[in-house]
Design a protein around this motif. Sequence first.
Motif, mmCIF file in Angstrom:
data_model
loop_
_atom_site.group_PDB
_atom_site.id
_atom_site.type_symbol
_atom_site.label_atom_id
_atom_site.label_comp_id
_atom_site.label_asym_id
_atom_site.label_seq_id
_atom_site.Cartn_x
_atom_site.Cartn_y
_atom_site.Cartn_z
ATOM 1 N N LEU A 141 0.831 -1.201 0.000
ATOM 2 C CA LEU A 141 0.000 0.000 0.000
ATOM 3 C C LEU A 141 0.866 1.252 0.000
ATOM 4 O O LEU A 141 2.012 1.237 0.430
ATOM 5 C CB LEU A 141 -0.903 0.014 1.237
ATOM 6 N N SER A 142 0.283 2.354 -0.441
ATOM 7 C CA SER A 142 0.967 3.641 -0.337
ATOM 8 C C SER A 142 0.966 4.065 1.130
ATOM 9 O O SER A 142 0.236 3.511 1.959
ATOM 10 C CB SER A 142 0.242 4.703 -1.164
ATOM 11 N N GLU A 200 -0.213 6.763 2.481
ATOM 12 C CA GLU A 200 -1.533 7.279 2.862
ATOM 13 C C GLU A 200 -2.519 6.134 3.096
ATOM 14 O O GLU A 200 -3.339 6.180 4.026
ATOM 15 C CB GLU A 200 -2.087 8.209 1.788
ATOM 16 N N GLN A 201 -2.451 5.101 2.258
ATOM 17 C CA GLN A 201 -3.353 3.964 2.419
ATOM 18 C C GLN A 201 -3.051 3.199 3.701
ATOM 19 O O GLN A 201 -3.963 2.772 4.406
ATOM 20 C CB GLN A 201 -3.257 3.045 1.201
ATOM 21 N N VAL A 206 -4.520 5.181 6.679
ATOM 22 C CA VAL A 206 -5.966 5.125 6.875
ATOM 23 C C VAL A 206 -6.404 3.743 7.347
ATOM 24 O O VAL A 206 -7.297 3.616 8.196
ATOM 25 C CB VAL A 206 -6.717 5.553 5.591
ATOM 26 N N TRP A 244 -7.504 14.977 7.371
ATOM 27 C CA TRP A 244 -8.039 14.841 6.023
ATOM 28 C C TRP A 244 -9.543 15.074 6.041
ATOM 29 O O TRP A 244 -10.201 14.851 7.051
ATOM 30 C CB TRP A 244 -7.803 13.433 5.476
ATOM 31 N N THR A 298 -11.967 12.124 1.720
ATOM 32 C CA THR A 298 -10.644 11.589 1.404
ATOM 33 C C THR A 298 -10.392 10.295 2.164
ATOM 34 O O THR A 298 -9.845 9.336 1.620
ATOM 35 C CB THR A 298 -9.552 12.618 1.755
ATOM 36 N N SER A 326 -12.465 7.513 0.436
ATOM 37 C CA SER A 326 -11.961 7.064 -0.864
ATOM 38 C C SER A 326 -10.635 6.318 -0.725
ATOM 39 O O SER A 326 -10.425 5.285 -1.371
ATOM 40 C CB SER A 326 -11.804 8.258 -1.813
ATOM 41 N N ARG A 327 -9.742 6.827 0.127
ATOM 42 C CA ARG A 327 -8.447 6.158 0.298
ATOM 43 C C ARG A 327 -8.615 4.810 0.992
ATOM 44 O O ARG A 327 -7.914 3.841 0.672
ATOM 45 C CB ARG A 327 -7.484 7.057 1.077
ATOM 46 N N SER A 345 -11.285 2.907 0.789
ATOM 47 C CA SER A 345 -11.894 2.013 -0.189
ATOM 48 C C SER A 345 -10.843 1.434 -1.125
ATOM 49 O O SER A 345 -10.813 0.220 -1.401
ATOM 50 C CB SER A 345 -12.960 2.767 -0.990
ATOM 51 N N ARG A 346 -9.941 2.305 -1.615
ATOM 52 C CA ARG A 346 -8.888 1.839 -2.521
ATOM 53 C C ARG A 346 -7.914 0.908 -1.806
ATOM 54 O O ARG A 346 -7.456 -0.089 -2.371
ATOM 55 C CB ARG A 346 -8.145 3.028 -3.128
ATOM 56 N N ALA A 347 -7.608 1.235 -0.530
ATOM 57 C CA ALA A 347 -6.680 0.402 0.235
ATOM 58 C C ALA A 347 -7.248 -0.991 0.466
ATOM 59 O O ALA A 347 -6.560 -1.998 0.297
ATOM 60 C CB ALA A 347 -6.354 1.073 1.572
#
Length: 220
Positions: free
Chosen positions: A164-165, A167-168, A171, A191, A195, A198-199, A201-203
């Motif tokens: 993961l990044s 930021e991910q 979160v 944040w 944000t 969305s982050r 969810s992507r993570a």
Amino acid sequence: MVLILSGVEPKSGRRCIKGVSTREGTLEGGRSVVDEQAVIARVRAGEPEAYAELVRAHTQVALRAAVAFGAGADAEDVVQSAFLKAYQGLGRFREGAAFRPWLLRIVVNETRNTVRSAGRLRALADREALLLGPEPLIPESADPAVAAVREERREQLIAALDELSEEQRQVVAHRYLLELDEAETAEALGWPRGTVKSRLSRALAKLGRSIGATGGEEHE
């Protein structure tokens, strides 16, 4: 595990905190039942010893946050420093806000400063300790085959988190490892809630793909 906050001088200069032990406070459903606003009001009114209630209630999650972001063996020192800074900053604390995310933001900043000054990266052992929690999920007497599966899944999760990044990872750590809700996570990270959503969810989608792919290969 005991941390001592001593010699903390309140803004009035009249009194100081002596021997405040940071032990886990009373919890209800995994969350503190301390009336934080009332405690903060008492401290601001010249009763600094009341701060011990906040320290006891939030020590465990503060330690988990310090470990999660790489404090390692310095986790206790980081948490003690964070509690001191939080105490000294109560004059800037927004009335009506939640203390927990505000404190965790300080803990994370203190951890980063400690890691940066020591020139160290987050250790794998620290991440494993956080993921396992304070007590093992499977007792030593459990079926060795079950324990082996658990170890394998833990390694998969750690590997997936590393993909993961930053930021991910942040979160995911705040929402699930530190057990903050969406609003608290947004406040702790600074944040917008959109944000965070969305982050996260992507993570989670990326974690699902990584772990699913690993599991699929093993069962083919």
